[in-house]
Design a protein around this motif. Sequence first.
Motif, PDB file in Angstrom:
ATOM      1  N   GLU A 473       0.786  -1.283  -0.093  1.00 29.15           N
ATOM      2  CA  GLU A 473      -0.101  -0.188   0.086  1.00 29.15           C
ATOM      3  C   GLU A 473       0.885   1.276   0.049  1.00 29.15           C
ATOM      4  O   GLU A 473       0.603   2.341  -0.662  1.00 29.15           O
ATOM      5  N   LYS A 474       1.825   1.358   0.960  1.00 33.17           N
ATOM      6  CA  LYS A 474       2.871   2.438   0.620  1.00 33.17           C
ATOM      7  C   LYS A 474       3.454   2.699  -0.444  1.00 33.17           C
ATOM      8  O   LYS A 474       3.758   3.625  -0.967  1.00 33.17           O
ATOM      9  N   MET A 475       4.114   1.393  -1.184  1.00 30.45           N
ATOM     10  CA  MET A 475       4.649   1.486  -2.345  1.00 30.45           C
ATOM     11  C   MET A 475       3.724   2.214  -3.412  1.00 30.45           C
ATOM     12  O   MET A 475       4.296   3.023  -4.395  1.00 30.45           O
ATOM     13  N   LEU A 476       2.545   1.718  -3.469  1.00 34.60           N
ATOM     14  CA  LEU A 476       1.799   2.205  -4.545  1.00 34.60           C
ATOM     15  C   LEU A 476       1.302   3.767  -4.275  1.00 34.60           C
ATOM     16  O   LEU A 476       1.228   4.414  -5.140  1.00 34.60           O
ATOM     17  N   ALA A 477       1.197   4.299  -2.844  1.00 36.03           N
ATOM     18  CA  ALA A 477       0.933   5.525  -2.564  1.00 36.03           C
ATOM     19  C   ALA A 477       2.210   6.369  -2.876  1.00 36.03           C
ATOM     20  O   ALA A 477       2.133   7.572  -3.736  1.00 36.03           O
ATOM     21  N   ASP A 478       3.398   5.848  -3.139  1.00 35.48           N
ATOM     22  CA  ASP A 478       4.525   6.610  -3.529  1.00 35.48           C
ATOM     23  C   ASP A 478       4.701   6.628  -4.956  1.00 35.48           C
ATOM     24  O   ASP A 478       4.962   7.709  -5.403  1.00 35.48           O
ATOM     25  N   ALA A 483       4.470   9.945  -9.703  1.00 35.69           N
ATOM     26  CA  ALA A 483       3.927  10.139 -10.948  1.00 35.69           C
ATOM     27  C   ALA A 483       3.318  11.286 -11.027  1.00 35.69           C
ATOM     28  O   ALA A 483       3.397  12.210 -12.085  1.00 35.69           O
ATOM     29  N   GLN A 484       2.686  11.870 -10.181  1.00 34.96           N
ATOM     30  CA  GLN A 484       1.781  13.387 -10.205  1.00 34.96           C
ATOM     31  C   GLN A 484       2.783  14.331 -10.230  1.00 34.96           C
ATOM     32  O   GLN A 484       2.727  15.345 -10.877  1.00 34.96           O
ATOM     33  N   LYS A 485       3.926  14.314  -9.366  1.00 32.99           N
ATOM     34  CA  LYS A 485       5.036  15.300  -9.570  1.00 32.99           C
ATOM     35  C   LYS A 485       5.799  15.442 -10.882  1.00 32.99           C
ATOM     36  O   LYS A 485       6.004  16.460 -11.345  1.00 32.99           O
ATOM     37  N   SER A 486       5.895  14.246 -11.496  1.00 37.71           N
ATOM     38  CA  SER A 486       6.746  13.922 -12.624  1.00 37.71           C
ATOM     39  C   SER A 486       5.950  14.128 -13.794  1.00 37.71           C
ATOM     40  O   SER A 486       6.364  14.292 -14.853  1.00 37.71           O
ATOM     41  N   GLY A 487       4.646  14.037 -13.849  1.00 36.62           N
ATOM     42  CA  GLY A 487       3.816  14.062 -14.866  1.00 36.62           C
ATOM     43  C   GLY A 487       3.850  12.730 -15.577  1.00 36.62           C
ATOM     44  O   GLY A 487       3.605  12.936 -17.056  1.00 36.62           O
ATOM     45  N   THR A 488       4.178  11.773 -15.228  1.00 41.63           N
ATOM     46  CA  THR A 488       4.431  10.342 -15.838  1.00 41.63           C
ATOM     47  C   THR A 488       3.156   9.416 -15.441  1.00 41.63           C
ATOM     48  O   THR A 488       2.662   9.745 -14.696  1.00 41.63           O
ATOM     49  N   MET A 489       3.198   8.127 -16.215  1.00 44.05           N
ATOM     50  CA  MET A 489       2.216   7.330 -15.639  1.00 44.05           C
ATOM     51  C   MET A 489       2.865   6.552 -14.254  1.00 44.05           C
ATOM     52  O   MET A 489       4.004   6.192 -14.305  1.00 44.05           O
ATOM     53  N   PRO A 490       2.071   6.382 -13.194  1.00 46.80           N
ATOM     54  CA  PRO A 490       2.422   5.708 -12.194  1.00 46.80           C
ATOM     55  C   PRO A 490       2.982   4.161 -12.560  1.00 46.80           C
ATOM     56  O   PRO A 490       2.324   3.416 -12.844  1.00 46.80           O
ATOM     57  N   CYS A 491       4.022   4.003 -11.945  1.00 45.11           N
ATOM     58  CA  CYS A 491       4.459   2.539 -12.108  1.00 45.11           C
ATOM     59  C   CYS A 491       5.260   1.795 -10.863  1.00 45.11           C
ATOM     60  O   CYS A 491       6.193   2.734 -10.319  1.00 45.11           O
ATOM     61  N   ALA A 515      -2.140  -3.631  -7.872  1.00 48.66           N
ATOM     62  CA  ALA A 515      -1.682  -2.174  -8.551  1.00 48.66           C
ATOM     63  C   ALA A 515      -2.672  -1.749  -9.681  1.00 48.66           C
ATOM     64  O   ALA A 515      -2.751  -0.667  -9.642  1.00 48.66           O
ATOM     65  N   GLU A 516      -3.042  -2.604 -10.416  1.00 53.43           N
ATOM     66  CA  GLU A 516      -3.970  -2.079 -11.523  1.00 53.43           C
ATOM     67  C   GLU A 516      -5.345  -1.638 -10.697  1.00 53.43           C
ATOM     68  O   GLU A 516      -5.976  -0.764 -11.393  1.00 53.43           O
ATOM     69  N   GLU A 517      -5.658  -2.270  -9.744  1.00 51.31           N
ATOM     70  CA  GLU A 517      -6.936  -1.559  -9.150  1.00 51.31           C
ATOM     71  C   GLU A 517      -6.676  -0.118  -8.743  1.00 51.31           C
ATOM     72  O   GLU A 517      -7.685   0.539  -8.365  1.00 51.31           O
ATOM     73  N   HIS A 518      -5.402   0.251  -8.449  1.00 50.14           N
ATOM     74  CA  HIS A 518      -5.003   1.529  -8.003  1.00 50.14           C
ATOM     75  C   HIS A 518      -4.434   2.405  -9.298  1.00 50.14           C
ATOM     76  O   HIS A 518      -3.921   3.698  -9.017  1.00 50.14           O
ATOM     77  N   GLY A 519      -4.696   1.919 -10.382  1.00 49.67           N
ATOM     78  CA  GLY A 519      -4.195   2.604 -11.330  1.00 49.67           C
ATOM     79  C   GLY A 519      -2.714   2.598 -11.612  1.00 49.67           C
ATOM     80  O   GLY A 519      -1.943   3.594 -12.192  1.00 49.67           O
ATOM     81  N   VAL A 520      -1.849   1.687 -11.082  1.00 48.26           N
ATOM     82  CA  VAL A 520      -0.392   1.656 -11.201  1.00 48.26           C
ATOM     83  C   VAL A 520      -0.009   0.394 -11.953  1.00 48.26           C
ATOM     84  O   VAL A 520      -0.568  -0.851 -11.748  1.00 48.26           O
ATOM     85  N   THR A 521       0.887   0.421 -12.825  1.00 47.00           N
ATOM     86  CA  THR A 521       1.422  -0.568 -13.752  1.00 47.00           C
ATOM     87  C   THR A 521       2.746  -1.315 -13.005  1.00 47.00           C
ATOM     88  O   THR A 521       3.135  -0.411 -11.938  1.00 47.00           O
ATOM     89  N   LYS A 949       7.367  11.691   7.401  1.00 52.23           N
ATOM     90  CA  LYS A 949       8.335  11.625   6.408  1.00 52.23           C
ATOM     91  C   LYS A 949       9.152  13.186   6.022  1.00 52.23           C
ATOM     92  O   LYS A 949      10.120  12.925   5.616  1.00 52.23           O
ATOM     93  N   PHE A 950       8.956  13.871   7.076  1.00 48.15           N
ATOM     94  CA  PHE A 950       9.550  15.063   7.001  1.00 48.15           C
ATOM     95  C   PHE A 950      10.913  14.705   7.825  1.00 48.15           C
ATOM     96  O   PHE A 950      11.770  15.255   7.300  1.00 48.15           O
ATOM     97  N   ILE A 951      10.962  14.053   8.753  1.00 43.57           N
ATOM     98  CA  ILE A 951      12.153  14.001   9.590  1.00 43.57           C
ATOM     99  C   ILE A 951      12.823  13.088   9.200  1.00 43.57           C
ATOM    100  O   ILE A 951      14.438  13.033   9.467  1.00 43.57           O
ATOM    101  N   GLY A 952      12.559  12.058   8.403  1.00 44.18           N
ATOM    102  CA  GLY A 952      13.530  11.124   7.813  1.00 44.18           C
ATOM    103  C   GLY A 952      14.641  11.714   6.882  1.00 44.18           C
ATOM    104  O   GLY A 952      15.930  11.191   7.267  1.00 44.18           O
ATOM    105  N   PRO A 953      14.389  12.600   5.870  1.00 46.86           N
ATOM    106  CA  PRO A 953      15.691  13.260   5.215  1.00 46.86           C
ATOM    107  C   PRO A 953      16.490  13.842   6.201  1.00 46.86           C
ATOM    108  O   PRO A 953      17.774  14.135   5.865  1.00 46.86           O
TER     109      PRO A 953
END
Length: 999
Positions: A473-478, A483-491, A515-521, A949-953
């Motif tokens: 689930e986390k991988m699919l969210a990432d 993809a949204q940031k780069s303007g590409t297809m989610p994969c 993955a397909e259920e989430h629109g990710v290839t 997510k903020f504190i990790g980097p």
Amino acid sequence: MAALKLPHSPSPIHGRQYLVPFPASPIIFPKPPSPRLSNYSFPISHGFLARTLALFSPGILVCSNSYLRGAWGNQSKTKSASVQPVTAELMEDQPKDSLVSGDSIRRRFLDFYASRGHKIIPSASLVPDDPTVLLTIAGMLPFKPIFLGKIPRQVPCATTAQRCIRTNDVENVGRTARHHTFFEMLGNFSFGDYFKKEAIQWSWELSTVEFGLPPERLWISVYEDDDEAFEIWHKEVGVPVERIKRMGEDDNFWMSGATGPCGPCSEIYYDFHPERGYADVDLGDDTRFIEFYNLVFMEYNKKDDGTLEPLKQKNIDTGLGLERMARILQKVPNNYETDLIYPIIEKASELANMSYALADEQTKLKLKVVGDHLRAIVYLISDGVLPSNIGRGYVVRRLIRRVVRAGRSLGIKGEVQDNLEGAFLPAIAEIVMELSTHIDSDVKIKAPRILEELKKEELHFVQTLERGEILLEKMLADALSNAQKSGTMPCLSGKDAFLLYDTFGFPVELTTEIAEEHGVTVDMNGFDQEMENQRRLSRAAHNVVKIEAEDGASPTEYINETEFVGYESLSAQAVVESLMVNGSPVIQVSEGNDVEVLLNRTPFYAESGGQIGDHGFLYVTGGENQQTAVVEIKDVQKSLGDIFVHKGTIREGVLEVGREVEAAVDAKLRQRAKVHHTATHLLQAALKKLIGQEISQAGSLVAFDRLRFDFNYGHALTDTQLEDIERLINGWVGAAAFLETKVMPLKDAKEAGAIAMFGEKYGEQVRVVEVPGISMELCGGTHVRNTSEIRVFKIISEQGIASGVRRIEAVAGEAFIEYINAREYHMKNLCSMLKVKAEEVTTRVEKLLEELRMSRNEVANLHTKAAVYKALTIASKAFEVGTSQKIRVLVESLDDVDADSLKVAAEHLIDTLQDPAAVILGSCPDEGKVSLVAAFTPAVVDLGIQAGKFIGPIAKLCGGGGGGRANFAQAGGRKPENLPSALGKAREEIVSILSEKAS
């Protein structure tokens, strides 16, 4: 040896049977006997016999009144190539399918070669005595030292039904008709006895006569330059030229490695579709052919320069796949539907509430995986391989995970207990055990342990599988976010998909579907590359049996086996046969140097069976008994069979090859070893008696100062159980029982109930050590004459060392006295320091611990108060960010505040600053340590900013990492010098993000 000659005209064989030639290849026509068999009082009809034979031997044409004689008939015990078909008597006496059952095929193969002078050798363990491979992957592996010439042959030729494991092509299991992880390799082996001609003739006789395969359906492959094999197959056996294929080195030349024994091989293939004819035939076509018998003619030694030189002793190594022959004879479309595997598949189908026959191909694939893998799992656990994350244990764990996920995808579930889903593997494994009788009789004995291990591992993996779902689930969210940031297809990357597959047991098909259920290839090319990388490593590591001939003469090549006289005496006169320094042979060694000494005879026990090697001295005397050299021996090991290597140091003088020495064992240390070895036998007997007969040894150490015993058991022993074990053993010690030692055939010893030692290899004659009425084990170690010599037995520790493996350490005899004296010394010091009596030590220590706990709590409270005070002093440093919404931000360092106090300070500041607010704090509590914390109020989280997510980097800048919830997260690092810059980066990032979100 008599060769098989196919007559050009009918000739009687065994008086009443005939071989009749057939155009291009022979077909067997038995002579008709009378309608009634002499040994039976009832008639057998020709129709019954014809129908029964046709069921499994379509190439045998039955004339009226015929009968056939087979493996259970009166066979000659000489090596002849005479024809010996199946008997009608037997077929009437047996169920119609019994002759082609897997168990029958195995028995008929072994009997066939036994009647030709081969010794039947039991299958070796799946755990080989060979460091070059993880598991027994070939039938020849147990004979590797003989093929190398490192140990002498015990028999001129042998036959086996060897259990084998191969996992390099695990992905093909169920997809092809023939790939397996567990399989049985039936083999006949010659160690310099017979060679190519007999091997070929017997393989043909076995295939066409004993098993009744139609000769016209058999094809032969030979090495392209092996004219001798070609001529034997064609001219002496009678196989037509058009059904003999010459093939290249990749297919038909067997090599053990870059150098070493090698030779051409020849294979027999069964043709399922002879109607396709002879044009453009490809023996590698799995839809038409299956290779079932491979003959390796080991006749060359490949040298470093690539040249081949003839071996002095030519050997035969063959392998016939039991599952493949069962498929042919039982007339089923693949190996999985034979009686060796199909009952397991049937059980899985039953639990899944479905019919295998009506299932689609994908469902059948999963059922085949269950049927195949569970065989491998059960036999591996029976041989002592338990699931783990390394080595052999990882093989078992991976196979179990494949079965569990296959079963779950089929809808198989275990019984629900206490509102928790149970395990289903044990129910299916019981079918494997029912089929194990003639494969490995130990499986049923070890059944309770195997089933418990399966249940535990399955339930553990189900939890892992659930964690994998969360990770996906986390991988699919990432993937969607990137993809949204780069303007590409989610994969989803192939690397991530493979991580889910390999670590969490996720089938890539399931990953793709979710993955397909989430629109990710899913990057399948990347996944396939990761899979191929693993396969390549697996093949390189596990699929080669390395056999290498020595370059030149090794120091031990011409040394006879060492005569061991240490059972009877602790000293002996011996001759130095070889000396080695740093692995190189030398003629003499002088004072002060370490040396390895090979003697013609020795009283020194060499390390084996868990018992360490003896210590002692070698003395060289000159004239008038003057000592000229002294060698202190600190270890003795076995090399190349039974050559004893004495490792020590020259303390005085010079030692030379050929000198006579007096070898003297340290009697006191030997006695300690004897005491601990016999005590180990008593310990195993006590565990079996008090804990359970399923207890089995998983390792041991018999040393001078202690004994160690590892055993398969899934739970820690209680203090009461340990006390009961000690009491029982000390009772046996006090009973003063005399030990009995005898040498007997291995078969007789096992029938008498003798227990085999873990990891040991045994010859035909074995040494049995018995404490009458208490213990009986196969053992070559040294033991006391009477249990009273042990004096006393004491367990000093019990702990788990691996999944399902426990370890007991104990002392006995002189070592017990040393142990008690050491404990008394420490107790006296403790009493002196605490100023109390021995019986008051526990109470005094408990009081001190309570005082320490209270003091630590007081210190922690002071640290918290100090942190809160510091927080109050820096609260005024908060600044506001944003235009539409004013957000209070604080990014500061609290010097040396510990992680817990830093957390309290952040929580206090969030409450003080009120919503909306963001607090980021850092500190250096100890040298080389960094603590970080991020705390956001609900309004900040609602803007899409997550603390974890903020504190990790930021933590990475300090050489660490961390994470947490959306509103609160902690992290750490190892570079305190980077904290100022890291906090500066944090301030810059949080201001930038909030300015954008709150503007």
